[in-house]
Design a protein around this motif. Structure first.
Motif, PDB file in Angstrom:
ATOM      1  N   UNK A 166       0.810  -1.220   0.000  1.00 30.86           N
ATOM      2  CA  UNK A 166       0.000   0.000   0.000  1.00 30.86           C
ATOM      3  C   UNK A 166       0.840   1.265   0.000  1.00 30.86           C
ATOM      4  N   UNK A 167       2.145   1.159  -0.240  1.00 31.87           N
ATOM      5  CA  UNK A 167       3.032   2.308  -0.107  1.00 31.87           C
ATOM      6  C   UNK A 167       2.948   3.287  -1.265  1.00 31.87           C
ATOM      7  N   UNK A 168       2.152   2.974  -2.287  1.00 32.53           N
ATOM      8  CA  UNK A 168       2.013   3.890  -3.414  1.00 32.53           C
ATOM      9  C   UNK A 168       3.025   3.651  -4.512  1.00 32.53           C
ATOM     10  N   UNK A 169       3.819   2.574  -4.401  1.00 31.86           N
ATOM     11  CA  UNK A 169       4.767   2.237  -5.459  1.00 31.86           C
ATOM     12  C   UNK A 169       4.158   1.274  -6.465  1.00 31.86           C
ATOM     13  N   UNK A 170       2.907   0.882  -6.220  1.00 33.80           N
ATOM     14  CA  UNK A 170       2.295  -0.191  -6.979  1.00 33.80           C
ATOM     15  C   UNK A 170       2.454  -1.485  -6.193  1.00 33.80           C
ATOM     16  N   UNK A 171       1.420  -2.313  -6.201  1.00 33.96           N
ATOM     17  CA  UNK A 171       1.468  -3.530  -5.381  1.00 33.96           C
ATOM     18  C   UNK A 171       2.631  -4.426  -5.791  1.00 33.96           C
ATOM     19  N   UNK A 172       2.769  -4.666  -7.098  1.00 35.57           N
ATOM     20  CA  UNK A 172       3.843  -5.543  -7.569  1.00 35.57           C
ATOM     21  C   UNK A 172       5.216  -4.994  -7.238  1.00 35.57           C
ATOM     22  N   UNK A 173       5.432  -3.705  -7.517  1.00 32.71           N
ATOM     23  CA  UNK A 173       6.729  -3.092  -7.232  1.00 32.71           C
ATOM     24  C   UNK A 173       6.987  -3.048  -5.733  1.00 32.71           C
ATOM     25  N   UNK A 174       5.954  -2.750  -4.949  1.00 27.15           N
ATOM     26  CA  UNK A 174       6.119  -2.717  -3.501  1.00 27.15           C
ATOM     27  C   UNK A 174       6.550  -4.059  -2.946  1.00 27.15           C
ATOM     28  N   UNK A 175       5.952  -5.130  -3.452  1.00 24.76           N
ATOM     29  CA  UNK A 175       6.314  -6.464  -2.967  1.00 24.76           C
ATOM     30  C   UNK A 175       7.710  -6.865  -3.449  1.00 24.76           C
TER      31      UNK A 175
END
Length: 202
Positions: free
Chosen positions: A54-63
């Motif tokens: 949920x950090x705003x980087x996109x779910x895939x990119x965040x993970x």
């Protein structure tokens, strides 16, 4: 100084540095304070997953970023788990390792979504009351930020030493890598000291 900041336009990137530091400090403390029982393990694992997704980087990119952060902590996790397992047993070892790793990962979101200059300004403002006891907020904040940003530099140097060993046909090992790593780490310390001295900081 090397920064871990990843530019973005998500809500966490737009959030002011001061409130963000306070929010994630509280969240990291809450995670670290979870009880040493089995239920803590899935809770501790779920918190950084939710935060990075949920950090705003996109779910895939965040993970993907979370996976990289967790991989960078692998030795800390292994050493923590081994020590806890020896002295406390399986359940406390699993819970304690999970909550420590989760707290560090949650705290790691701040430098990923906040420029170093913004964090430095926020820390300096937050530490102003310490002037009453003779502490220089600007110097203390700078020391903290230098420490924080030096960690990824040293991690990068360690990776470079391992890559150099592989390029020479050697199997990377702690024994072979210690001396060259110390050399590059001391060189970095000298360069950092020269840079601070050039800015009038001693």
């Amino acid at each position: 100084m090397l920064t871990m900041y990843r530019p973005g336009r998500g809500w966490m990137h737009r959030m002011p540095a001061g409130p963000k530091l306070a929010l994630f400090a509280v969240l990291a403390v809450v995670v670290a304070a979870l009880p040493p029982v089995w239920i803590t393990v899935p809770i501790a694992l779920a918190v950084p997953l939710a935060v990075y997704a949920a950090a705003g980087m996109g779910v895939g990119e965040g993970l993907r970023v979370l996976a990289g952060q967790a991989w960078a902590l692998r030795w800390m996790i292994a050493i923590t788990a081994a020590g806890q397992l020896i002295f406390l047993g399986l359940e406390p070892a699993a819970a304690n390792t999970a909550r420590v790793a989760a707290a560090v990962l949650v705290a790691g979101v701040v430098p990923l979504t906040t420029p170093v200059s913004a964090m430095l300004d926020a820390l300096e403002r937050g530490l102003r009351p310490l002037r009453l006891v003779g502490v220089d907020p600007a110097r203390f904040a700078l020391l903290w930020m230098v420490t924080l940003t030096t960690i990824p530099v040293l991690a990068r140097h360690a990776a470079e030493v391992r890559d150099a060993q592989r390029a020479r046909g050697l199997r990377p090992s702690l024994l072979r890598g210690t001396l060259p790593f110390l050399v590059v780490a001391l060189r970095h310390a000298d360069d950092l000291g020269d840079a601070l001295a050039a800015r009038g900081i001693r």
